[in-house]
Design a protein around this motif. Structure first.
Motif, PDB file in Angstrom:
ATOM      1  N   ILE A  50      45.187 -79.747  44.552  1.00 47.51           N
ATOM      2  CA  ILE A  50      45.883 -78.595  43.970  1.00 47.51           C
ATOM      3  C   ILE A  50      47.030 -78.179  44.874  1.00 47.51           C
ATOM      4  O   ILE A  50      48.188 -78.095  44.458  1.00 47.51           O
ATOM      5  N   GLN A  51      46.722 -77.928  46.151  1.00 42.98           N
ATOM      6  CA  GLN A  51      47.721 -77.395  47.077  1.00 42.98           C
ATOM      7  C   GLN A  51      48.664 -78.454  47.626  1.00 42.98           C
ATOM      8  O   GLN A  51      49.822 -78.165  47.909  1.00 42.98           O
ATOM      9  N   ILE A  52      48.184 -79.676  47.761  1.00 40.64           N
ATOM     10  CA  ILE A  52      49.033 -80.724  48.326  1.00 40.64           C
ATOM     11  C   ILE A  52      50.186 -81.029  47.374  1.00 40.64           C
ATOM     12  O   ILE A  52      51.302 -81.362  47.790  1.00 40.64           O
ATOM     13  N   VAL A  53      49.934 -80.897  46.064  1.00 40.68           N
ATOM     14  CA  VAL A  53      50.992 -81.114  45.067  1.00 40.68           C
ATOM     15  C   VAL A  53      51.900 -79.895  44.983  1.00 40.68           C
ATOM     16  O   VAL A  53      53.128 -80.022  44.901  1.00 40.68           O
ATOM     17  N   GLY A 174      46.098 -78.098  52.724  1.00 37.89           N
ATOM     18  CA  GLY A 174      46.857 -78.843  51.721  1.00 37.89           C
ATOM     19  C   GLY A 174      48.361 -78.819  51.936  1.00 37.89           C
ATOM     20  O   GLY A 174      49.015 -79.877  51.943  1.00 37.89           O
ATOM     21  N   PRO A 175      48.976 -77.626  52.117  1.00 35.45           N
ATOM     22  CA  PRO A 175      50.429 -77.593  52.352  1.00 35.45           C
ATOM     23  C   PRO A 175      50.848 -78.339  53.613  1.00 35.45           C
ATOM     24  O   PRO A 175      51.954 -78.899  53.669  1.00 35.45           O
ATOM     25  N   THR A 176      49.994 -78.352  54.633  1.00 34.48           N
ATOM     26  CA  THR A 176      50.323 -79.068  55.866  1.00 34.48           C
ATOM     27  C   THR A 176      50.415 -80.562  55.613  1.00 34.48           C
ATOM     28  O   THR A 176      51.387 -81.230  55.996  1.00 34.48           O
ATOM     29  N   ILE A 177      49.402 -81.106  54.946  1.00 34.07           N
ATOM     30  CA  ILE A 177      49.388 -82.540  54.653  1.00 34.07           C
ATOM     31  C   ILE A 177      50.506 -82.895  53.677  1.00 34.07           C
ATOM     32  O   ILE A 177      51.236 -83.876  53.870  1.00 34.07           O
ATOM     33  N   GLY A 178      50.636 -82.083  52.619  1.00 28.27           N
ATOM     34  CA  GLY A 178      51.670 -82.352  51.625  1.00 28.27           C
ATOM     35  C   GLY A 178      53.069 -82.305  52.212  1.00 28.27           C
ATOM     36  O   GLY A 178      53.909 -83.174  51.924  1.00 28.27           O
ATOM     37  N   GLY A 179      53.332 -81.286  53.031  1.00 22.58           N
ATOM     38  CA  GLY A 179      54.652 -81.153  53.647  1.00 22.58           C
ATOM     39  C   GLY A 179      54.978 -82.314  54.564  1.00 22.58           C
ATOM     40  O   GLY A 179      56.098 -82.860  54.538  1.00 22.58           O
ATOM     41  N   TYR A 180      54.006 -82.722  55.375  1.00 25.17           N
ATOM     42  CA  TYR A 180      54.228 -83.820  56.322  1.00 25.17           C
ATOM     43  C   TYR A 180      54.509 -85.132  55.588  1.00 25.17           C
ATOM     44  O   TYR A 180      55.464 -85.855  55.908  1.00 25.17           O
ATOM     45  N   LEU A 181      53.666 -85.444  54.592  1.00 23.16           N
ATOM     46  CA  LEU A 181      53.840 -86.704  53.871  1.00 23.16           C
ATOM     47  C   LEU A 181      55.159 -86.731  53.096  1.00 23.16           C
ATOM     48  O   LEU A 181      55.854 -87.749  53.083  1.00 23.16           O
ATOM     49  N   THR A 182      55.503 -85.622  52.469  1.00 21.92           N
ATOM     50  CA  THR A 182      56.727 -85.575  51.671  1.00 21.92           C
ATOM     51  C   THR A 182      57.964 -85.722  52.534  1.00 21.92           C
ATOM     52  O   THR A 182      58.896 -86.469  52.196  1.00 21.92           O
ATOM     53  N   GLU A 183      57.996 -85.011  53.656  1.00 23.00           N
ATOM     54  CA  GLU A 183      59.173 -85.035  54.523  1.00 23.00           C
ATOM     55  C   GLU A 183      59.345 -86.380  55.234  1.00 23.00           C
ATOM     56  O   GLU A 183      60.466 -86.803  55.511  1.00 23.00           O
ATOM     57  N   ASN A 184      58.241 -87.072  55.533  1.00 23.12           N
ATOM     58  CA  ASN A 184      58.315 -88.278  56.348  1.00 23.12           C
ATOM     59  C   ASN A 184      58.172 -89.583  55.574  1.00 23.12           C
ATOM     60  O   ASN A 184      58.642 -90.626  56.026  1.00 23.12           O
ATOM     61  N   PHE A 185      57.500 -89.534  54.408  1.00 24.39           N
ATOM     62  CA  PHE A 185      57.261 -90.783  53.670  1.00 24.39           C
ATOM     63  C   PHE A 185      57.706 -90.726  52.208  1.00 24.39           C
ATOM     64  O   PHE A 185      57.939 -91.761  51.601  1.00 24.39           O
ATOM     65  N   GLY A 186      57.781 -89.538  51.628  1.00 20.74           N
ATOM     66  CA  GLY A 186      58.116 -89.420  50.214  1.00 20.74           C
ATOM     67  C   GLY A 186      56.966 -88.810  49.436  1.00 20.74           C
ATOM     68  O   GLY A 186      55.802 -88.939  49.821  1.00 20.74           O
ATOM     69  N   TRP A 187      57.296 -88.166  48.299  1.00 18.44           N
ATOM     70  CA  TRP A 187      56.278 -87.431  47.557  1.00 18.44           C
ATOM     71  C   TRP A 187      55.178 -88.324  46.995  1.00 18.44           C
ATOM     72  O   TRP A 187      54.043 -87.881  46.765  1.00 18.44           O
ATOM     73  N   GLU A 188      55.469 -89.605  46.772  1.00 22.53           N
ATOM     74  CA  GLU A 188      54.454 -90.505  46.207  1.00 22.53           C
ATOM     75  C   GLU A 188      53.206 -90.587  47.078  1.00 22.53           C
ATOM     76  O   GLU A 188      52.084 -90.771  46.577  1.00 22.53           O
ATOM     77  N   TYR A 189      53.382 -90.401  48.392  1.00 19.83           N
ATOM     78  CA  TYR A 189      52.251 -90.581  49.307  1.00 19.83           C
ATOM     79  C   TYR A 189      51.245 -89.435  49.254  1.00 19.83           C
ATOM     80  O   TYR A 189      50.134 -89.573  49.768  1.00 19.83           O
ATOM     81  N   ILE A 190      51.611 -88.317  48.623  1.00 15.21           N
ATOM     82  CA  ILE A 190      50.607 -87.264  48.474  1.00 15.21           C
ATOM     83  C   ILE A 190      49.539 -87.674  47.458  1.00 15.21           C
ATOM     84  O   ILE A 190      48.442 -87.099  47.439  1.00 15.21           O
ATOM     85  N   PHE A 191      49.831 -88.673  46.638  1.00 14.78           N
ATOM     86  CA  PHE A 191      48.831 -89.212  45.713  1.00 14.78           C
ATOM     87  C   PHE A 191      48.115 -90.412  46.326  1.00 14.78           C
ATOM     88  O   PHE A 191      46.918 -90.604  46.118  1.00 14.78           O
ATOM     89  N   TYR A 192      48.841 -91.220  47.086  1.00 12.95           N
ATOM     90  CA  TYR A 192      48.212 -92.371  47.732  1.00 12.95           C
ATOM     91  C   TYR A 192      47.223 -91.954  48.824  1.00 12.95           C
ATOM     92  O   TYR A 192      46.329 -92.731  49.180  1.00 12.95           O
ATOM     93  N   VAL A 193      47.366 -90.733  49.334  1.00 14.83           N
ATOM     94  CA  VAL A 193      46.508 -90.295  50.426  1.00 14.83           C
ATOM     95  C   VAL A 193      45.044 -90.237  50.003  1.00 14.83           C
ATOM     96  O   VAL A 193      44.136 -90.250  50.841  1.00 14.83           O
ATOM     97  N   ASN A 194      44.778 -90.206  48.700  1.00 16.26           N
ATOM     98  CA  ASN A 194      43.397 -90.161  48.217  1.00 16.26           C
ATOM     99  C   ASN A 194      42.681 -91.503  48.302  1.00 16.26           C
ATOM    100  O   ASN A 194      41.451 -91.551  48.213  1.00 16.26           O
ATOM    101  N   VAL A 195      43.428 -92.595  48.457  1.00 18.09           N
ATOM    102  CA  VAL A 195      42.847 -93.924  48.279  1.00 18.09           C
ATOM    103  C   VAL A 195      41.761 -94.229  49.310  1.00 18.09           C
ATOM    104  O   VAL A 195      40.632 -94.603  48.961  1.00 18.09           O
ATOM    105  N   VAL A 196      42.061 -94.066  50.592  1.00 21.09           N
ATOM    106  CA  VAL A 196      41.088 -94.445  51.633  1.00 21.09           C
ATOM    107  C   VAL A 196      39.848 -93.553  51.617  1.00 21.09           C
ATOM    108  O   VAL A 196      38.717 -94.061  51.552  1.00 21.09           O
ATOM    109  N   PRO A 197      40.006 -92.211  51.684  1.00 16.47           N
ATOM    110  CA  PRO A 197      38.794 -91.388  51.607  1.00 16.47           C
ATOM    111  C   PRO A 197      38.074 -91.542  50.270  1.00 16.47           C
ATOM    112  O   PRO A 197      36.841 -91.441  50.214  1.00 16.47           O
TER     113      PRO A 197
END
Length: 539
Positions: A50-53, A174-197
């Motif tokens: 919810i928050q990461i998006v 959520g905002p911490t993870i979302g902000g970091y991934l978006t700024e450094n890798f792109g918004w797509e990675y906020i969805f890919y972050v679910n894969v490993v866990p």
């Protein structure tokens, strides 16, 4: 009255009068702990999404070519699907068996999370997010249900502490993870972050959940009238709350129609549930003292929990000009301390009356909001540090004990209803809180702007002096025409007034959040002390 080892209860407090010679808690198998950990990991990811998006919504909108207004449906579609499926999960788990139902939805959640990163336009994203929310919404109540059915009462505070990480830590981080991934890798990675866990979650659930036959015959006797009215009512209500402020609430025919539909459908749902032989949800649980007041406190906790996660990023972005990553770093201090504190809460509950722990948690959470009611233009990361840390302490202390006390004495056959009501009301509280705060911000900014504008009058010498200073400044920096420079001076003063009005409005929102938590504290004070209970013991 018979007893049942799956009954939820809080552990004895050790106070005088509590049973000193309580039998030793049964040993919990590694397989059971694996099921609890796997399911709570799933709940964590579902809430995190919810928050990461939300933290990266502007980037997603730009990436798929969505407008600002329509882009809000990227979040709304997920929330609508999630809040509809939460009450259904207890019954559907009986139909398909816990193992099949949970594993299927965990796998689908993982697949549709990755699919969201591949969306090409807004319509695709909305559909994919809706399915992601429908499958992810299953993971939240099922984790709660497994904790209160698989674990003996002495071990449930540990399970509920694990669940608290998903309920309070995930929205904060959520905002911490979302902000970091978006700024450094792109918004797509906020969805890919679910894969490993997600893969780890599926593996844990696969080896730990027992196989049981499906009971498809239950579909014939299902409370279909209740299901349909509940789904329509909650979907309409969630849409009203999400879209109301943007569409001027009841000034919009669309919002009016949805509000009427929600009111009628939910009224019918309550009537059906109270008269049906086999209701989808046992609403009579709400008249039990501890569960009823616990649900009320949990609703207000949702208001403050999701409301504060909404307000702070908006403030830091609009007033301080922070980007997503900077906002995430500020909000990290509302999450990281919880990782240290939450594991200590079960031990604290053994030594202190859980009601005192709950009260202390709500008091600290409320205080953290009241610390922010005198904001200025210089109020940024440094000034927010201690309020955020105190908020982390408060959230860590209140959730697990509140869950334990509220669900004490709930029979195993009512565990699904209790889990659905408890988790649905927290999410609903979040939707109500965000909607109320959006409207409050708009109205209070207008109010403060009107008050400040009256003070900034050309009849005041200070105003005339400031206009002259700014006019001279613009003329010294390349604006030759004095009329144009004076106009720019008026515009600059207007922006200062508007910014100050917004700061005062944000201060007002924190005051309201603090007040909501005071009411939650009062509800917590009405909880009845819980000791070892027999099945069916009402509160």
């Amino acid at each position: 009255m018979t007893t049942d080892r799956t009954i939820v209860d809080v552990i004895p407090t050790g106070d005088a009068g509590s049973p000193a010679a309580a039998p030793a808690a049964p040993v919990v198998s590694a397989k059971t702990w694996l099921a609890v950990i796997g399911s709570t990991l799933g709940a964590f990811m579902a809430v995190l999404n919810i928050q990461i998006v939300n933290a990266s919504l502007a980037d997603i909108q730009g990436g798929i070519g969505a407008g600002i207004d329509d882009g809000g449906w990227i979040s709304t579609s997920y929330l609508i699907a999630e809040i509809v499926v939460i009450p259904l999960s207890g019954w559907l788990a009986q139909v398909f068996s816990v193992r099949i139902y949970l594993l299927t939805n965990a796998l689908l959640f993982l697949l549709f999370s990755a699919a969201c990163a591949l969306a090409q336009d807004l319509s695709q994203m909305i559909v994919l997010r809706a399915v992601q929310g429908f499958t992810g919404g299953v993971l939240i109540p099922m984790a709660f249900t497994l904790i209160i059915t698989l674990l003996p009462k002495a071990k449930q505070p540990i399970g509920l502490a694990l669940f608290a990480i998903s309920a309070t830590f995930a929205p904060a981080i959520g905002p911490t993870i979302g902000g970091y991934l978006t700024e450094n890798f792109g918004w797509e990675y906020i969805f890919y972050v679910n894969v490993v866990p997600g893969a780890a979650m599926i593996a844990m659930l696969y080896v730990s959940l027992e196989s049981k036959p499906m009971r498809l015959s239950l579909l014939r006797g299902g409370d279909w009238a209740g299901i349909i009215t509940m789904a329509i009512g909650l979907a309409a209500l969630q849409t009203v709350l999400e879209e109301g402020n943007k569409d001027d609430w009841f000034g919009s025919p669309f919002i009016v129609r949805l509000a009427v539909i929600a009111a009628i459908a939910l009224a019918l749902f309550v009537a059906i549930e109270l008269t049906a032989d086999k209701p989808l949800l046992n609403l009579r649980l709400l008249v039990r003292r501890n569960f009823g007041f616990g649900v009320l406190a949990n609703l207000l906790l949702g208001v403050a929990l999701y409301g504060s996660v909404y307000v702070l990023p908006v403030y830091l972005s609009r007033i301080q000009g922070y980007n997503s990553e900077q906002i995430g770093m500020v909000l990290a201090w509302t999450g990281l301390p919880q990782l240290l504190l939450i594991p200590m809460v079960p031990q604290l509950m053994k030594r202190v009356d859980p009601r005192i722990v709950i009260g202390a948690g709500f008091a600290l959470f409320s205080a953290s909001n009241f610390m922010n009611i005198y904001m200025t233009k210089d109020y940024a990361a440094d000034q927010l540090f201690w309020p955020n840390v105190i908020r982390a302490f408060g959230q860590a202390l209140c959730f697990a004990p509140l869950s334990a006390v509220a669900t004490a004495g709930i029979e195993s056959e009512n565990a699904g209803s209790a889990s659905a009501l408890f988790n649905m009301t927290r999410n609903l509280g979040g939707a109500i809180g965000i909607a109320a705060l959006q409207t409050l911000l708009t109205k209070r900014e207008q109010y403060h702007s009107n008050v400040l504008t009256q003070s900034v009058s050309m009849f005041e010498q200070a105003t005339r002096t400031r206009v002259e200073q700014l006019t001279q400044y613009f003329m010294n920096h390349g604006i030759i025409d004095r009329v144009d420079s004076t106009h720019r001076a008026y515009v600059a003063i207007g922006k200062v007034v508007q910014k100050q009005a917004f700061i005062l409005a944000f201060s007002d929102t924190f005051y309201v959040l603090g007040a909501a938590l005071i009411i939650a504290l009062l509800a917590a004070l009405l909880l009845k002390k819980s000791g070892p209970l027999e099945a069916g013991g009402a509160h």
